[in-house]
Design a protein around this motif. Sequence first.
Motif, PDB file in Angstrom:
ATOM      1  N   ALA A 108       0.834  -1.205   0.000  1.00 47.99           N
ATOM      2  CA  ALA A 108       0.000   0.000   0.000  1.00 47.99           C
ATOM      3  C   ALA A 108       0.872   1.259   0.000  1.00 47.99           C
ATOM      4  N   ASP A 109       1.917   1.280   0.843  1.00 45.56           N
ATOM      5  CA  ASP A 109       2.805   2.449   0.914  1.00 45.56           C
ATOM      6  C   ASP A 109       3.541   2.686  -0.403  1.00 45.56           C
ATOM      7  N   ALA A 110       3.892   1.600  -1.089  1.00 40.10           N
ATOM      8  CA  ALA A 110       4.625   1.713  -2.350  1.00 40.10           C
ATOM      9  C   ALA A 110       3.698   1.827  -3.558  1.00 40.10           C
ATOM     10  N   ALA A 111       2.403   1.866  -3.299  1.00 43.87           N
ATOM     11  CA  ALA A 111       1.394   1.954  -4.360  1.00 43.87           C
ATOM     12  C   ALA A 111       1.542   0.823  -5.375  1.00 43.87           C
ATOM     13  N   LEU A 112       1.826  -0.383  -4.865  1.00 43.27           N
ATOM     14  CA  LEU A 112       1.926  -1.560  -5.740  1.00 43.27           C
ATOM     15  C   LEU A 112       0.539  -2.109  -6.020  1.00 43.27           C
ATOM     16  N   PRO A 113       0.344  -2.730  -7.164  1.00 42.20           N
ATOM     17  CA  PRO A 113      -0.968  -3.327  -7.441  1.00 42.20           C
ATOM     18  C   PRO A 113      -1.205  -4.526  -6.516  1.00 42.20           C
ATOM     19  N   ILE A 114      -2.399  -4.630  -6.012  1.00 36.52           N
ATOM     20  CA  ILE A 114      -2.759  -5.714  -5.105  1.00 36.52           C
ATOM     21  C   ILE A 114      -3.503  -6.785  -5.891  1.00 36.52           C
ATOM     22  N   ILE A 115      -3.000  -7.996  -5.800  1.00 33.38           N
ATOM     23  CA  ILE A 115      -3.639  -9.142  -6.454  1.00 33.38           C
ATOM     24  C   ILE A 115      -4.355  -9.928  -5.372  1.00 33.38           C
ATOM     25  N   SER A 116      -5.554 -10.361  -5.642  1.00 31.77           N
ATOM     26  CA  SER A 116      -6.315 -11.100  -4.630  1.00 31.77           C
ATOM     27  C   SER A 116      -5.584 -12.378  -4.240  1.00 31.77           C
ATOM     28  N   ASP A 117      -6.048 -13.016  -3.178  1.00 32.20           N
ATOM     29  CA  ASP A 117      -5.426 -14.247  -2.675  1.00 32.20           C
ATOM     30  C   ASP A 117      -5.429 -15.377  -3.686  1.00 32.20           C
ATOM     31  N   ASN A 118      -6.234 -15.255  -4.707  1.00 33.57           N
ATOM     32  CA  ASN A 118      -6.365 -16.351  -5.660  1.00 33.57           C
ATOM     33  C   ASN A 118      -5.083 -16.545  -6.466  1.00 33.57           C
ATOM     34  N   CYS A 119      -4.704 -17.780  -6.654  1.00 31.47           N
ATOM     35  CA  CYS A 119      -3.552 -18.124  -7.480  1.00 31.47           C
ATOM     36  C   CYS A 119      -3.873 -17.758  -8.929  1.00 31.47           C
ATOM     37  N   PRO A 120      -2.957 -17.076  -9.634  1.00 35.81           N
ATOM     38  CA  PRO A 120      -3.241 -16.690 -11.016  1.00 35.81           C
ATOM     39  C   PRO A 120      -3.486 -17.885 -11.939  1.00 35.81           C
TER      40      PRO A 120
END
Length: 86
Positions: free
Chosen positions: A21-33
Amino acid sequence: DLRVIRPLLFLRESATAAFAADAALPIISDNCPACFAAPKERHRVKLLLSEQESAFPNMFFSMLEALRPLMAISHAGRDEAFHGKG
């Protein structure tokens, strides 16, 4: 010889989420891609660990100490054999 490296084992999920969040990185849900179903087992284990940690506040650190021998660089001479020194 097979060695599994999991550096995020030493961090709490909340710490990695805060960093993202601090680095403004994209958050991917817990689901495996690679999976298309909801992460049922991961969610179940997270709940189980959360419940256990409520009952045993030092559980995270105890688990790290229990896993330390498995993550050691050298154990029983395997490292030398792996690198051609044994």
